[in-house]
Design a protein around this motif. Structure first.
Motif, PDB file in Angstrom:
ATOM      1  N   ARG A  40       2.038  13.805  -7.514  1.00 14.63           N
ATOM      2  CA  ARG A  40       1.727  14.507  -8.765  1.00 14.63           C
ATOM      3  C   ARG A  40       2.982  14.689  -9.611  1.00 14.63           C
ATOM      4  NH1 ARG A  40      -0.241  20.648  -8.519  1.00 14.63           N
ATOM      5  NH2 ARG A  40       2.006  20.908  -8.264  1.00 14.63           N
ATOM      6  N   HIS A  41       4.108  14.997  -8.941  1.00 10.79           N
ATOM      7  CA  HIS A  41       5.376  15.162  -9.658  1.00 10.79           C
ATOM      8  C   HIS A  41       5.794  13.855 -10.323  1.00 10.79           C
ATOM      9  CE1 HIS A  41       9.608  15.904 -10.466  1.00 10.79           C
ATOM     10  NE2 HIS A  41       9.400  17.187 -10.249  1.00 10.79           N
ATOM     11  N   LEU A  42       5.660  12.754  -9.624  1.00  8.36           N
ATOM     12  CA  LEU A  42       6.028  11.446 -10.180  1.00  8.36           C
ATOM     13  C   LEU A  42       5.143  11.064 -11.358  1.00  8.36           C
ATOM     14  CD1 LEU A  42       6.579   9.523  -6.827  1.00  8.36           C
ATOM     15  CD2 LEU A  42       8.341   9.904  -8.566  1.00  8.36           C
ATOM     16  N   ILE A  43       3.853  11.361 -11.236  1.00  5.46           N
ATOM     17  CA  ILE A  43       2.899  10.990 -12.282  1.00  5.46           C
ATOM     18  C   ILE A  43       3.083  11.825 -13.540  1.00  5.46           C
ATOM     19  CG2 ILE A  43       0.427  11.077 -12.859  1.00  5.46           C
ATOM     20  CD1 ILE A  43      -0.141  10.163 -10.005  1.00  5.46           C
ATOM     21  N   THR A  44       3.395  13.100 -13.369  1.00  4.37           N
ATOM     22  CA  THR A  44       3.523  13.998 -14.525  1.00  4.37           C
ATOM     23  C   THR A  44       4.958  14.111 -15.024  1.00  4.37           C
ATOM     24  OG1 THR A  44       3.774  15.924 -13.047  1.00  4.37           O
ATOM     25  CG2 THR A  44       1.550  15.387 -13.813  1.00  4.37           C
ATOM     26  N   PHE A  79      -1.186   4.149 -13.262  1.00  7.44           N
ATOM     27  CA  PHE A  79      -0.779   2.736 -13.347  1.00  7.44           C
ATOM     28  C   PHE A  79      -1.436   2.070 -14.553  1.00  7.44           C
ATOM     29  CE2 PHE A  79      -0.398   2.823  -8.458  1.00  7.44           C
ATOM     30  CZ  PHE A  79       0.947   3.135  -8.530  1.00  7.44           C
ATOM     31  N   CYS A  80      -2.723   2.298 -14.707  1.00  7.10           N
ATOM     32  CA  CYS A  80      -3.475   1.637 -15.773  1.00  7.10           C
ATOM     33  C   CYS A  80      -3.000   2.078 -17.154  1.00  7.10           C
ATOM     34  CB  CYS A  80      -4.961   1.950 -15.610  1.00  7.10           C
ATOM     35  SG  CYS A  80      -6.019   0.825 -16.511  1.00  7.10           S
ATOM     36  N   ASN A  81      -2.750   3.367 -17.320  1.00  5.57           N
ATOM     37  CA  ASN A  81      -2.300   3.898 -18.616  1.00  5.57           C
ATOM     38  C   ASN A  81      -0.905   3.425 -18.995  1.00  5.57           C
ATOM     39  OD1 ASN A  81      -4.686   5.303 -18.962  1.00  5.57           O
ATOM     40  ND2 ASN A  81      -3.900   7.202 -18.102  1.00  5.57           N
ATOM     41  N   ASN A  82      -0.143   2.965 -18.000  1.00  9.19           N
ATOM     42  CA  ASN A  82       1.229   2.525 -18.266  1.00  9.19           C
ATOM     43  C   ASN A  82       1.425   1.015 -18.121  1.00  9.19           C
ATOM     44  OD1 ASN A  82       3.091   5.061 -18.644  1.00  9.19           O
ATOM     45  ND2 ASN A  82       1.663   5.597 -17.007  1.00  9.19           N
ATOM     46  N   GLY A  84       0.518  -0.939 -15.623  1.00 13.74           N
ATOM     47  CA  GLY A  84       0.615  -1.452 -14.250  1.00 13.74           C
ATOM     48  C   GLY A  84      -0.759  -1.851 -13.744  1.00 13.74           C
ATOM     49  N   PHE A  85      -1.338  -2.860 -14.369  1.00 10.20           N
ATOM     50  CA  PHE A  85      -2.742  -3.209 -14.100  1.00 10.20           C
ATOM     51  C   PHE A  85      -2.950  -3.782 -12.695  1.00 10.20           C
ATOM     52  CE2 PHE A  85      -2.236  -3.705 -18.778  1.00 10.20           C
ATOM     53  CZ  PHE A  85      -2.955  -2.573 -19.119  1.00 10.20           C
ATOM     54  N   GLN A  86      -2.003  -4.585 -12.220  1.00  9.43           N
ATOM     55  CA  GLN A  86      -2.148  -5.132 -10.866  1.00  9.43           C
ATOM     56  C   GLN A  86      -2.019  -4.032  -9.815  1.00  9.43           C
ATOM     57  OE1 GLN A  86      -2.905  -8.581 -10.188  1.00  9.43           O
ATOM     58  NE2 GLN A  86      -3.504  -7.445  -8.356  1.00  9.43           N
ATOM     59  N   GLN A  87      -1.092  -3.093 -10.053  1.00 14.27           N
ATOM     60  CA  GLN A  87      -0.951  -1.963  -9.127  1.00 14.27           C
ATOM     61  C   GLN A  87      -2.224  -1.117  -9.098  1.00 14.27           C
ATOM     62  OE1 GLN A  87       1.447  -2.828 -11.390  1.00 14.27           O
ATOM     63  NE2 GLN A  87       3.483  -2.216 -10.702  1.00 14.27           N
ATOM     64  N   ALA A  88      -2.824  -0.939 -10.277  1.00 12.51           N
ATOM     65  CA  ALA A  88      -4.067  -0.152 -10.362  1.00 12.51           C
ATOM     66  C   ALA A  88      -5.173  -0.804  -9.546  1.00 12.51           C
ATOM     67  CB  ALA A  88      -4.489  -0.006 -11.825  1.00 12.51           C
ATOM     68  N   PHE A  89      -5.316  -2.115  -9.699  1.00 16.05           N
ATOM     69  CA  PHE A  89      -6.373  -2.812  -8.958  1.00 16.05           C
ATOM     70  C   PHE A  89      -6.101  -2.784  -7.452  1.00 16.05           C
ATOM     71  CE2 PHE A  89      -8.376  -6.591  -7.102  1.00 16.05           C
ATOM     72  CZ  PHE A  89      -9.699  -6.360  -7.479  1.00 16.05           C
ATOM     73  N   ASN A  90      -4.841  -3.029  -7.055  1.00 11.03           N
ATOM     74  CA  ASN A  90      -4.490  -3.006  -5.627  1.00 11.03           C
ATOM     75  C   ASN A  90      -4.794  -1.643  -5.010  1.00 11.03           C
ATOM     76  OD1 ASN A  90      -3.579  -5.612  -5.922  1.00 11.03           O
ATOM     77  ND2 ASN A  90      -1.407  -5.066  -6.008  1.00 11.03           N
ATOM     78  N   GLN A  91      -4.489  -0.588  -5.761  1.00  8.44           N
ATOM     79  CA  GLN A  91      -4.726   0.749  -5.243  1.00  8.44           C
ATOM     80  C   GLN A  91      -6.209   1.059  -5.147  1.00  8.44           C
ATOM     81  OE1 GLN A  91      -1.593   2.152  -4.403  1.00  8.44           O
ATOM     82  NE2 GLN A  91      -3.106   3.053  -3.045  1.00  8.44           N
ATOM     83  N   TYR A  92      -6.994   0.499  -6.063  1.00 11.46           N
ATOM     84  CA  TYR A  92      -8.446   0.676  -6.012  1.00 11.46           C
ATOM     85  C   TYR A  92      -9.014   0.020  -4.753  1.00 11.46           C
ATOM     86  CZ  TYR A  92     -13.363   0.521  -7.369  1.00 11.46           C
ATOM     87  OH  TYR A  92     -14.733   0.676  -7.398  1.00 11.46           O
ATOM     88  N   VAL A 110     -10.109   0.904 -13.552  1.00  7.88           N
ATOM     89  CA  VAL A 110      -9.927  -0.374 -12.855  1.00  7.88           C
ATOM     90  C   VAL A 110     -10.623  -1.510 -13.599  1.00  7.88           C
ATOM     91  CG1 VAL A 110     -11.906  -0.389 -11.255  1.00  7.88           C
ATOM     92  CG2 VAL A 110      -9.712  -1.323 -10.542  1.00  7.88           C
ATOM     93  N   LEU A 111     -11.706  -1.214 -14.313  1.00  7.80           N
ATOM     94  CA  LEU A 111     -12.349  -2.238 -15.154  1.00  7.80           C
ATOM     95  C   LEU A 111     -11.426  -2.630 -16.304  1.00  7.80           C
ATOM     96  CD1 LEU A 111     -16.032  -0.939 -15.253  1.00  7.80           C
ATOM     97  CD2 LEU A 111     -15.286  -3.185 -14.413  1.00  7.80           C
ATOM     98  N   LYS A 112     -10.745  -1.651 -16.861  1.00  3.98           N
ATOM     99  CA  LYS A 112      -9.755  -1.937 -17.903  1.00  3.98           C
ATOM    100  C   LYS A 112      -8.648  -2.823 -17.345  1.00  3.98           C
ATOM    101  CE  LYS A 112      -6.239   0.301 -20.787  1.00  3.98           C
ATOM    102  NZ  LYS A 112      -5.600   1.605 -21.161  1.00  3.98           N
ATOM    103  N   ALA A 113      -8.200  -2.516 -16.119  1.00  2.00           N
ATOM    104  CA  ALA A 113      -7.154  -3.309 -15.474  1.00  2.00           C
ATOM    105  C   ALA A 113      -7.618  -4.748 -15.265  1.00  2.00           C
ATOM    106  CB  ALA A 113      -6.761  -2.676 -14.136  1.00  2.00           C
ATOM    107  N   CYS A 114      -8.851  -4.926 -14.804  1.00  2.00           N
ATOM    108  CA  CYS A 114      -9.383  -6.275 -14.573  1.00  2.00           C
ATOM    109  C   CYS A 114      -9.470  -7.062 -15.877  1.00  2.00           C
ATOM    110  CB  CYS A 114     -10.766  -6.198 -13.925  1.00  2.00           C
ATOM    111  SG  CYS A 114     -10.731  -5.635 -12.204  1.00  2.00           S
ATOM    112  N   GLY A 115      -9.851  -6.374 -16.949  1.00  2.00           N
ATOM    113  CA  GLY A 115      -9.926  -7.028 -18.247  1.00  2.00           C
ATOM    114  C   GLY A 115      -8.561  -7.494 -18.724  1.00  2.00           C
ATOM    115  N   ARG A 116      -7.572  -6.644 -18.571  1.00  2.00           N
ATOM    116  CA  ARG A 116      -6.218  -6.994 -18.999  1.00  2.00           C
ATOM    117  C   ARG A 116      -5.616  -8.096 -18.130  1.00  2.00           C
ATOM    118  NH1 ARG A 116      -3.802  -3.320 -22.510  1.00  2.00           N
ATOM    119  NH2 ARG A 116      -5.476  -2.404 -23.762  1.00  2.00           N
ATOM    120  N   LEU A 117      -5.981  -8.113 -16.855  1.00  2.46           N
ATOM    121  CA  LEU A 117      -5.483  -9.154 -15.943  1.00  2.46           C
ATOM    122  C   LEU A 117      -6.259 -10.460 -16.067  1.00  2.46           C
ATOM    123  CD1 LEU A 117      -5.076  -6.963 -12.724  1.00  2.46           C
ATOM    124  CD2 LEU A 117      -3.199  -7.964 -14.046  1.00  2.46           C
TER     125      LEU A 117
END
Length: 314
Positions: A40-44, A79-82, A84-92, A110-117
């Motif tokens: 949470r600290h890293l994300i915020t 990840f997705c907002n920044n 990091g689309f591949q990281q977002a999908f891997n984490q999903y 994750v759908l947004k990430a797939c679209g961008r990838l």
């Protein structure tokens, strides 16, 4: 007393080195449930997103002895907002393997990430899960599905999802317009735009840009004049359109009339002048764009020279 102390520390501003030291204490003393606070600290954190931070979050999640759904879903959105689309999908995928149920916001991310990838298989897999999770009818998920298919250029499936939506927001309408424009179907984009119950500046800009790209500056100008609200993208679309048509004087008129210019406006005009062989006007605009930087540089140089003189006089 260790848990309250670590919790208090994690509520303060910490750099990455300090955070890793605290994380080390968490692992040494076996209070692994506090790892969620580290994430949470890293994300915020107000610090800029970087691959180093993204990789560190992934390491914590992949090695955590007490994974929790909130940390994982928050990381996916982060990840997705920044970008990091591949990281977002891997984490999903990791979330699925852990047996956790994703939220609607996670699926939308994750759908947004797939679209961008451009990951067609991944997005279709998630689309299938939308039905099994009972997320059909959720406006955020359905909007994300429309965005996914339009990014792939699959307007047939995008339209199917869009037509089945009981509640459409402006983002879903704009995705359809953008998808049709990118696939070269201007007439369908016009139909969607005309049918919109409420348009925003993105909707108007998309159509102005669409007309400009096809060289129909008459329609672009008519729409531009009808716009209830304009931003720099609106003006830049008109400038770019006139430049591409070779009407550099009209492009310059729009450039001069802009309430607020940006680098894109200037570069477009410089490119236009260069294309038509007017090197003098191109150089004039280049110097105009570079002037603030040159002024700052001259000021810095003056301060440095003054400091050096002061040293020599001592």
């Amino acid at each position: 007393m260790l848990v309250p102390r670590i919790t208090t520390l994690l509520n303060r501003f910490l750099n990455t080195k300090q955070l890793k030291q605290i994380h080390g204490l968490i692992l040494i003393h076996g209070v692994n449930h506090l790892e969620s606070l580290v994430i949470r600290h890293l994300i915020t954190s107000p610090s800029d997103y970087s691959q180093t931070i993204a990789h560190y979050i992934q390491l914590i999640l992949s090695h955590s002895k007490q994974p929790d759904v909130l940390s994982t879903t928050s990381a996916i959105r982060y990840f997705c907002n920044n970008g990091g689309f591949q990281q977002a999908f891997n984490q999903y995928v990791q979330l699925q393997r852990s047996g956790f149920l994703p939220s609607t916001f996670t699926v939308a991310s994750v759908l947004k990430a797939c679209g961008r990838l451009g990951d067609e298989n991944g997005g279709i897999m998630v689309h299938g899960q939308v039905y099994s999770y009972g997320f059909c009818g959720d406006v955020y998920v359905e909007t994300a599905l429309v965005g996914f298919y339009t990014k792939l250029g699959d307007m047939m499936n995008a339209k199917k999802v869009f037509d089945e939506m009981s509640d459409r927001n402006v983002v879903s309408w704009n995705s359809m317009i953008d998808g049709y424009l990118r696939s070269g179907d201007l007439s369908m984009a016009e139909r969607v735009f005309s049918g919109m119950p409420e348009k925003d500046v993105v909707s108007w800009n998309s159509m102005v840009s669409g007309y400009s790209r096809t060289g129909d500056m008459e329609k672009a100008l008519r729409l531009f004049r009808e716009m209830p609200e304009r931003n720099r993208s609106s003006w830049n679309a008109m400038i770019s359109g006139y430049v591409e048509c070779g009407k550099i004087d009209l492009a310059r008129n729009f450039y001069n009339s802009m309430p607020e210019r940006n680098t894109i406006s200037c570069i477009t005009m410089i490119g236009g002048y260069s294309k038509c062989g007017d090197v003098e006007s191109a150089c004039e605009l280049f110097l105009e764009m570079a002037q603030p930087f040159l002024k700052r540089r001259i000021a810095y140089n003056a301060v440095i020279i003054t400091s050096e003189k002061c040293k020599n006089q001592r």
